[in-house]
Design a protein around this motif. Structure first.
Motif, short mmCIF file in Angstrom:
data_model
loop_
_atom_site.label_atom_id
_atom_site.label_comp_id
_atom_site.label_asym_id
_atom_site.label_seq_id
_atom_site.Cartn_x
_atom_site.Cartn_y
_atom_site.Cartn_z
N VAL A 166 37.24 -31.02 176.60
CA VAL A 166 36.77 -31.16 175.21
C VAL A 166 36.58 -32.63 174.87
CG1 VAL A 166 37.23 -30.60 172.80
CG2 VAL A 166 37.96 -29.02 174.60
N ALA A 167 37.49 -33.48 175.34
CA ALA A 167 37.35 -34.92 175.11
C ALA A 167 36.05 -35.44 175.71
CB ALA A 167 38.54 -35.67 175.70
N THR A 168 35.69 -34.94 176.87
CA THR A 168 34.42 -35.34 177.50
C THR A 168 33.23 -34.96 176.62
OG1 THR A 168 35.32 -35.18 179.73
CG2 THR A 168 32.93 -35.02 179.51
N ALA A 169 33.28 -33.78 176.03
CA ALA A 169 32.20 -33.35 175.13
C ALA A 169 32.11 -34.27 173.91
CB ALA A 169 32.43 -31.91 174.70
N ILE A 170 33.26 -34.64 173.36
CA ILE A 170 33.28 -35.52 172.18
C ILE A 170 32.68 -36.88 172.52
CG2 ILE A 170 34.81 -36.77 170.60
CD1 ILE A 170 36.73 -34.33 170.85
N LEU A 171 33.10 -37.45 173.64
CA LEU A 171 32.61 -38.77 174.01
C LEU A 171 31.13 -38.73 174.39
CD1 LEU A 171 35.63 -40.19 176.02
CD2 LEU A 171 34.98 -40.61 173.66
N THR A 172 30.67 -37.61 174.92
CA THR A 172 29.24 -37.47 175.21
C THR A 172 28.43 -37.58 173.93
OG1 THR A 172 29.65 -36.08 177.16
CG2 THR A 172 27.47 -35.92 176.14
N ALA A 173 28.89 -36.93 172.87
CA ALA A 173 28.18 -37.00 171.59
C ALA A 173 28.21 -38.41 171.03
CB ALA A 173 28.81 -36.02 170.60
N ILE A 174 29.37 -39.06 171.09
CA ILE A 174 29.50 -40.41 170.55
C ILE A 174 28.64 -41.41 171.31
CG2 ILE A 174 31.12 -42.35 170.26
CD1 ILE A 174 33.28 -40.28 169.61
N ASP A 175 28.59 -41.25 172.63
CA ASP A 175 27.90 -42.22 173.48
C ASP A 175 26.41 -41.97 173.62
OD1 ASP A 175 30.31 -43.49 173.92
OD2 ASP A 175 30.71 -42.48 175.82
N LEU A 176 25.92 -40.89 173.05
CA LEU A 176 24.49 -40.59 173.15
C LEU A 176 23.67 -41.73 172.56
CD1 LEU A 176 22.75 -38.04 174.01
CD2 LEU A 176 22.53 -37.61 171.56
N PRO A 177 22.59 -42.14 173.22
CA PRO A 177 21.75 -43.21 172.66
C PRO A 177 21.29 -42.89 171.25
CG PRO A 177 21.15 -42.79 174.94
CD PRO A 177 22.13 -41.72 174.57
N ARG A 178 20.99 -43.93 170.49
CA ARG A 178 20.71 -43.80 169.07
C ARG A 178 19.42 -43.04 168.75
NH1 ARG A 178 24.33 -44.15 165.31
NH2 ARG A 178 22.44 -43.90 164.07
N ASP A 179 18.59 -42.77 169.75
CA ASP A 179 17.35 -42.06 169.47
C ASP A 179 17.57 -40.56 169.29
OD1 ASP A 179 17.97 -41.88 172.30
OD2 ASP A 179 16.00 -40.97 172.55
N ALA A 180 18.81 -40.09 169.47
CA ALA A 180 19.08 -38.66 169.39
C ALA A 180 20.46 -38.42 168.76
CB ALA A 180 19.01 -38.02 170.77
N GLU A 181 20.68 -37.16 168.38
CA GLU A 181 21.95 -36.77 167.75
C GLU A 181 22.32 -35.38 168.24
OE1 GLU A 181 23.70 -36.12 163.19
OE2 GLU A 181 21.55 -36.29 163.55
N ILE A 182 23.53 -35.23 168.76
CA ILE A 182 24.04 -33.91 169.10
C ILE A 182 24.72 -33.37 167.85
CG2 ILE A 182 25.67 -32.59 170.51
CD1 ILE A 182 25.26 -34.64 172.73
N THR A 183 24.16 -32.33 167.29
CA THR A 183 24.70 -31.81 166.03
C THR A 183 25.84 -30.82 166.25
OG1 THR A 183 23.01 -30.08 165.98
CG2 THR A 183 22.51 -32.15 164.84
N GLU A 184 25.76 -30.03 167.31
CA GLU A 184 26.79 -29.03 167.58
C GLU A 184 27.01 -28.90 169.08
OE1 GLU A 184 25.33 -25.48 165.66
OE2 GLU A 184 26.52 -25.90 163.87
N ILE A 185 28.28 -28.75 169.47
CA ILE A 185 28.64 -28.49 170.86
C ILE A 185 29.62 -27.31 170.87
CG2 ILE A 185 29.67 -29.39 172.98
CD1 ILE A 185 29.13 -32.19 172.00
N THR A 186 29.31 -26.28 171.62
CA THR A 186 30.22 -25.17 171.80
C THR A 186 30.79 -25.23 173.21
OG1 THR A 186 28.95 -23.78 170.27
CG2 THR A 186 30.46 -22.65 171.78
N VAL A 187 32.11 -25.23 173.32
CA VAL A 187 32.79 -25.35 174.61
C VAL A 187 33.61 -24.08 174.83
CG1 VAL A 187 34.31 -26.76 176.05
CG2 VAL A 187 32.99 -27.83 174.20
N ARG A 188 33.37 -23.41 175.94
CA ARG A 188 34.06 -22.14 176.22
C ARG A 188 34.78 -22.21 177.56
NH1 ARG A 188 33.99 -21.69 171.80
NH2 ARG A 188 32.96 -20.22 170.41
N PRO A 189 35.86 -21.45 177.71
CA PRO A 189 36.56 -21.42 179.00
C PRO A 189 35.62 -21.00 180.14
CG PRO A 189 37.89 -20.36 177.33
CD PRO A 189 36.54 -20.59 176.71
N GLY A 190 35.73 -21.68 181.26
CA GLY A 190 34.84 -21.39 182.39
C GLY A 190 35.46 -20.47 183.42
N ARG A 191 36.64 -19.92 183.09
CA ARG A 191 37.29 -19.02 184.05
C ARG A 191 37.96 -17.89 183.31
NH1 ARG A 191 39.77 -24.01 184.16
NH2 ARG A 191 41.82 -24.16 183.17
#
Length: 229
Positions: free
Chosen positions: A204-229
């Motif tokens: 989940v931390a990786t998902a959060i940092l991905t949104a924060i670090d995204l270049p300024r030309d774009a915005e991640i508005t929503e991320i849904t993270v589900r168990p993979g197993r």
């Protein structure tokens, strides 16, 4: 070097986010509910600044911040802290509703309001760590799900209002994640807790940092993270 303020940095997802930002040399401001808790956070994150403010009493956050130094600019505000109490609607007392809504909805709204000048100045990012319960409400999850539906509305409104100011807003909806809160949920459900069944907080931390670090030309508005197993 970017500047970030994180709630819930004492454990779980918030702690992992704080660790990763600290490792790359960013400036951390960590919110603690008490002076004792602030001292514990400084021991774990020696280079971090701490602010004291009780999310369970959001009406006093403005007063508390008025007696403390705040960051001048803020590149991200990451709302991770939250509380949960399970129970059927017919048996949930007013006190539980009030505490859950105060910590999970009203406090993030007030904290965001108080820090918007710093976020606007930096064209910063607000991240709300929501929950799968913010998308679907199940039996026994009434008060918690209601609070998370509220956070979803808060994020959507804030995004529309602050887009012109360059402030990005992301909602993250993790499924069950192996954190101390999840252990408490299992205790309330009366079932054995096996962290290996659930999402690692690092994911989940990786998902959060991905949104924060995204270049300024774009915005991640929503991320849904589900168990993979």
């Amino acid at each position: 070097m970017a500047t970030h303020l994180i709630t819930g940095a004492g454990s779980g997802i918030g702690a992992i986010v704080a660790e990763r930002l600290a490792e790359r040399g960013d400036e951390l401001w960590l919110l603690a509910r008490s002076a004792k808790r602030a001292a514990e956070l400084r021991e774990r994150f020696p280079a971090a600044h701490t602010l004291v403010g009780d999310l369970a009493d959001p009406g006093k956050l403005s007063w508390a911040f008025g007696h403390q130094s705040l960051p001048v600019e803020l590149d991200s505000l990451v709302h991770v802290a939250g509380v949960v109490e399970l129970g059927p609607v017919g048996e949930t007392p007013v006190k539980v509703w009030q505490e859950t809504l105060a910590v999970n909805v009203v406090a993030p709204a007030e904290l965001t309001r108080l820090l918007l000048p710093q976020l606007r100045l930096a064209r910063g990012h607000v991240v709300f760590v929501n929950s799968g319960a913010g998308l679907t409400a199940h039996a026994e999850w009434g008060s918690y799900a209601a609070s998370k539906f509220g956070v979803r509305a808060l994020a959507d409104a804030l995004r529309a209002e602050e887009h012109a100011a360059g402030v990005r807003v992301t909602s993250v909806y993790p499924g069950r994640t192996a954190t101390p809160m999840q252990r408490k949920v299992h205790q309330q459900e009366g079932v054995a807790y096996d962290p290996e069944r659930w999402i690692a907080p690092e994911s989940v931390a990786t998902a959060i940092l991905t949104a924060i670090d995204l270049p300024r030309d774009a915005e991640i508005t929503e991320i849904t993270v589900r168990p993979g197993r």
